[in-house]
Design an enzyme around this catalytic site. Structure first.
Site, PDB file in Angstrom:
ATOM      1  CG  ASP A 168      -2.211   0.942   1.218  1.00 22.91           C
ATOM      2  OD1 ASP A 168      -2.927   0.708   0.421  1.00 22.91           O
ATOM      3  OD2 ASP A 168      -1.955   1.960   1.582  1.00 22.91           O
TER       4      ASP A 168
ATOM      5  CE1 TYR B  27      -5.454   6.900  -0.703  1.00 24.59           C
ATOM      6  CE2 TYR B  27      -5.153   7.150   1.676  1.00 24.59           C
ATOM      7  CZ  TYR B  27      -5.322   6.264   0.567  1.00 24.59           C
ATOM      8  OH  TYR B  27      -5.309   5.011   0.786  1.00 24.59           O
TER       9      TYR B  27
ATOM     10  CG  HIS C 265      -4.199  -3.960  -0.071  1.00 26.95           C
ATOM     11  ND1 HIS C 265      -3.471  -3.443  -1.078  1.00 26.95           N
ATOM     12  CD2 HIS C 265      -4.260  -2.916   0.709  1.00 26.95           C
ATOM     13  CE1 HIS C 265      -3.108  -2.286  -0.869  1.00 26.95           C
ATOM     14  NE2 HIS C 265      -3.405  -1.887   0.055  1.00 26.95           N
TER      15      HIS C 265
END
Length: 423
Positions: free
Chosen positions: A212, A348, A400
């Site tokens: 990630d 982000y 993930h």
């Protein structure tokens, strides 16, 4: 100057938590606190903060039930209610806190920001140092189960020469690391900070791994090529070729000349971009707006994270098959008790880029492809992005959150991935 940071207590706690850009649950041993010092760290969340969380959970005003029978509208009411019921009347944060405090934790200031990290040395003096970076909505909790197999491989079916020294930092704005008060703390800066950290710990050579955001940071470190970084491992590689990236961006169907694995990767990414990336759209553009909800409602935070655990574990949408309720709530509670949902989301905004598109990495690199990852990177694409691909393997389980879901398998992959780089 010798000082001691004590735990916030009483009515000052909540206000201090909301305003502080530094960790507030520390008990730091007195000593030289110059900018390059490394200070032992101990977590001790005030009981009133834990009680406040429990009361908020019990006072939840619930959303109405979804109007479909599947997960197409998001986290399902019954699933979230079951998790939250346990959070309110069965879950024990003190057990999570004890797991953290059983490990050597430290704080050091890098580039003006306090960085929290776990540092576990192997008893093997020839162990390979490695920095491992977590992702979102993860934390150091998602990496703790691989510490034993990596630092003490003989106890987990490996050989003494497979040992690693493990460094696990909390990213800026996450967990017990400081919260940036200005812009600029993106993946590039984090990568540079990790190099400073490893050298501050005395390591002349080391490797880096992550999934990630950890993959993004690790890729940036590889592109920066700091002296001493001898190789990387990623489990969410950035491999999509430019021509394929353009087609995906335009919503075009997969071209006919793709191999079976390339087409499968294309379809997975096309699904993500068209139906599965709503969470990223708001985090990239409006982290502050969503942050008010995530910081004020523990159940809103839990539902938001649970939805991603359902999407991204190798569980068919039922994350309890991959992670226990306690494991998920350890992570969610850490975000809540440190009030880091907003500061974490701001990463982000800082890194408004497509993290699946091909990178240009020239140092030794290793990749493990997990079946439950967001997409399964084809080797044909990986070789064009990672020009010294020393290891590539496709495994049969894990998603993930592979380090969290399959710690033994993940540790075995890291042993194999870096075997050729040991000296």
């Amino acid at each position: 100057m010798k000082t001691k940071l004590t735990t916030f207590v009483g009515k000052t706690f909540i206000g201090a938590l909301l305003l502080s850009a530094a960790p507030v649950f520390a008990q730091i041993i007195p000593g030289n606190e110059a900018s390059t010092s490394i200070r032992p760290y101990h977590v001790n969340v005030p009981e009133e903060a834990v009680a406040d969380l429990r009361q908020r959970v019990l006072n939840t005003r619930w959303a109405e039930k979804e109007t479909v029978t599947d997960r197409s509208q998001g986290a399902q009411l019954a699933k979230v209610q079951a998790l939250v019921k346990y959070w309110g009347d069965g879950y024990d944060w003190r057990k999570a806190e004890a797991k953290l405090n059983d490990l050597p934790q430290f704080i050091t200031n890098i580039d003006g920001l306090d960085i929290h990290f776990i540092h576990v040395r192997s008893k093997n003096p020839k162990s390979l140092p490695m920095v491992i970076t977590h992702g979102w909505p993860g934390s150091v909790f998602e990496l703790m189960k691989i510490i034993g197999p990596l630092t003490d491989p003989e106890a987990y079916g490996g050989k003494a020469e497979d040992a690693f020294d493990v460094v696990i930092p909390s990213m800026p704005g996450y967990g017990f690391s400081g919260k940036p008060v200005g812009t600029g703390w993106g993946a590039d800066r984090i990568g540079r900070a990790w190099d400073v950290l490893m050298k501050r710990l005395g390591y002349k050579t080391y490797v880096s791994s992550g999934g990630d955001w950890g993959s993004v940071v690790t890729n940036r470190m590889a592109a920066q090529k700091p002296e001493g970084l001898i190789g990387i491992h990623v489990n969410m590689p950035a491999t999509v070729p430019p021509d394929i990236a353009k087609l995906l961006a335009s919503g075009s169907p997969a071209p006919a000349n793709l191999s079976v694995k390339e087409k499968a990767a294309y379809e997975s990414l096309n699904y993500l971009y068209t139906k599965g990336a709503g969470y990223a759209g708001i985090l990239v553009t409006r982290p502050q707006t969503i942050g008010y909800s995530l910081s004020d409602s523990p159940v809103g935070l839990a539902a938001f994270f649970y939805d991603k655990f359902a999407d991204w574990t190798f569980s068919g949408g039922d994350p309890e098959k991959s992670l226990t309720k306690d494991e998920m709530l350890d992570d969610i509670s850490l975000y809540w008790l440190t009030n880091t949902a907003t500061s974490a989301a701001q990463l982000y905004w800082e890194n408004n880029a497509n993290n699946f598109n091909a990178v240009d990495i020239s140092i030794p690199a290793a990749i493990t492809v997990f079946p439950g990852e967001i997409y399964q990177a084809p080797k044909s694409w990986a070789e064009k992005s990672y020009h010294k691909l020393i290891y590539f393997n496709e495994v049969s389980k894990g998603g993930h959150f592979a380090q969290w879901e399959e710690p033994q398998l993940f540790a075995e992959e890291l042993r194999a991935a870096f075997k050729s780089l040991r000296r």
